[in-house]
Design an enzyme around this catalytic site. Sequence first.
Site, short mmCIF file in Angstrom:
data_model
loop_
_atom_site.label_atom_id
_atom_site.label_comp_id
_atom_site.label_asym_id
_atom_site.label_seq_id
_atom_site.Cartn_x
_atom_site.Cartn_y
_atom_site.Cartn_z
N ILE A 17 32.35 29.99 30.08
CA ILE A 17 31.68 30.04 28.79
C ILE A 17 30.18 29.94 29.03
CG2 ILE A 17 33.58 29.21 27.36
CD1 ILE A 17 32.57 26.45 27.53
N ASP A 18 29.40 30.37 28.05
CA ASP A 18 27.95 30.42 28.20
C ASP A 18 27.36 29.04 28.47
OD1 ASP A 18 28.15 33.09 27.59
OD2 ASP A 18 27.48 32.87 25.51
N ARG A 19 26.18 29.05 29.09
CA ARG A 19 25.48 27.80 29.40
C ARG A 19 25.37 26.90 28.17
NH1 ARG A 19 20.93 25.99 32.64
NH2 ARG A 19 20.76 28.02 33.68
N THR B 97 27.04 26.82 25.39
CA THR B 97 28.26 26.64 24.60
C THR B 97 29.06 25.49 25.18
OG1 THR B 97 28.37 28.99 24.01
CG2 THR B 97 30.40 27.73 23.83
N ARG C 27 29.22 35.47 19.21
CA ARG C 27 27.83 35.43 18.75
C ARG C 27 27.37 36.79 18.23
NH1 ARG C 27 24.88 33.22 23.93
NH2 ARG C 27 23.05 33.34 22.55
#
Length: 323
Positions: A145-147, A149, A248
Amino acid sequence: MREFIIGPNDSGQRADKFLTKAVPSLPRPLLYKYLRMKRIKCNGKRCEISTQLQEGDVIQLYINDEFFLNADDRHAFLAAPSSLGILYEDENLLLLTKPAGLVVHEDSGNSADTLINRVQRYLFEKGEYDPERENSFAPALCNRIDRNTQGIVIAAKNAEALRILNQKIKDRELHKYYLCILHGSLPKKQDTLSAFLRKDSAANRVEIFDRMLPGCKTIITKYRILQTRGRFSLAEVELITGRTHQIRAHFAHIGHPLLGDGKYGFQKDNRGTGFSSQALCAYKLSFDFSTGGGILQYLNGKTFEIRDIPFRDDFLSGKLDRL
């Protein structure tokens, strides 16, 4: 000459796949050349690219020492902090609560503080992982998952668990649910959205289109509005497809970007909210095996959920109502 004795985490692999991981500094063309020249052997005999390795096999490499990792390289994960949020753990896997701000793997910043390095250090200190005893396997993450998130990340402790989990994710037998705060009030309280996503790796962002264009992939995003208060809505999202930045970008595309998302939303809408990154959490994971789960069958039917989600608490407490 160096030797590798094939252990439980190495078996079942093709020889070239094993060697690529066991000797990562050896260029692929040179690897194939050495196999043809018989400078890489299996049990003292010619080793083919397609040789299926079995536990107990001995791989002999008659190649220069410069291609082998030294002890410092193998223990690079020790530079990471030991802090780790564990939601669930057993002998095969870890379910981790990744905080917002932490990267899962090394990125362009080359920081040693990554989630996977923390995992490897944790298991090393527990005595469950020793890189000196492993030839090709290291504990690995099954999803990312994104940094910025927060959310659940799965880490496999052994090769069999990693193989099963990767296949279950591919077959969509693991269901991932997200919580997020959206700008505005959506016309439908629940819906399944479809669109087309094109990734721009150089810019580290994606574009969403309503029709298929060259380079696009289909995306499907299912959502349910849990509550709307003032300017914002709290939504639960299930990813039917899992593309880069899908949640997003998809919600921004329909005019309801995530609170705090400066990449796909508008800074003017986020100004004064106190949110400098997206209000998004991969908060729930369900195991739903329609085929056998092998050594992980005991997880079938189980659901795991993060309870501590600060942005949800802010929303439900009414803290955001005045924004």
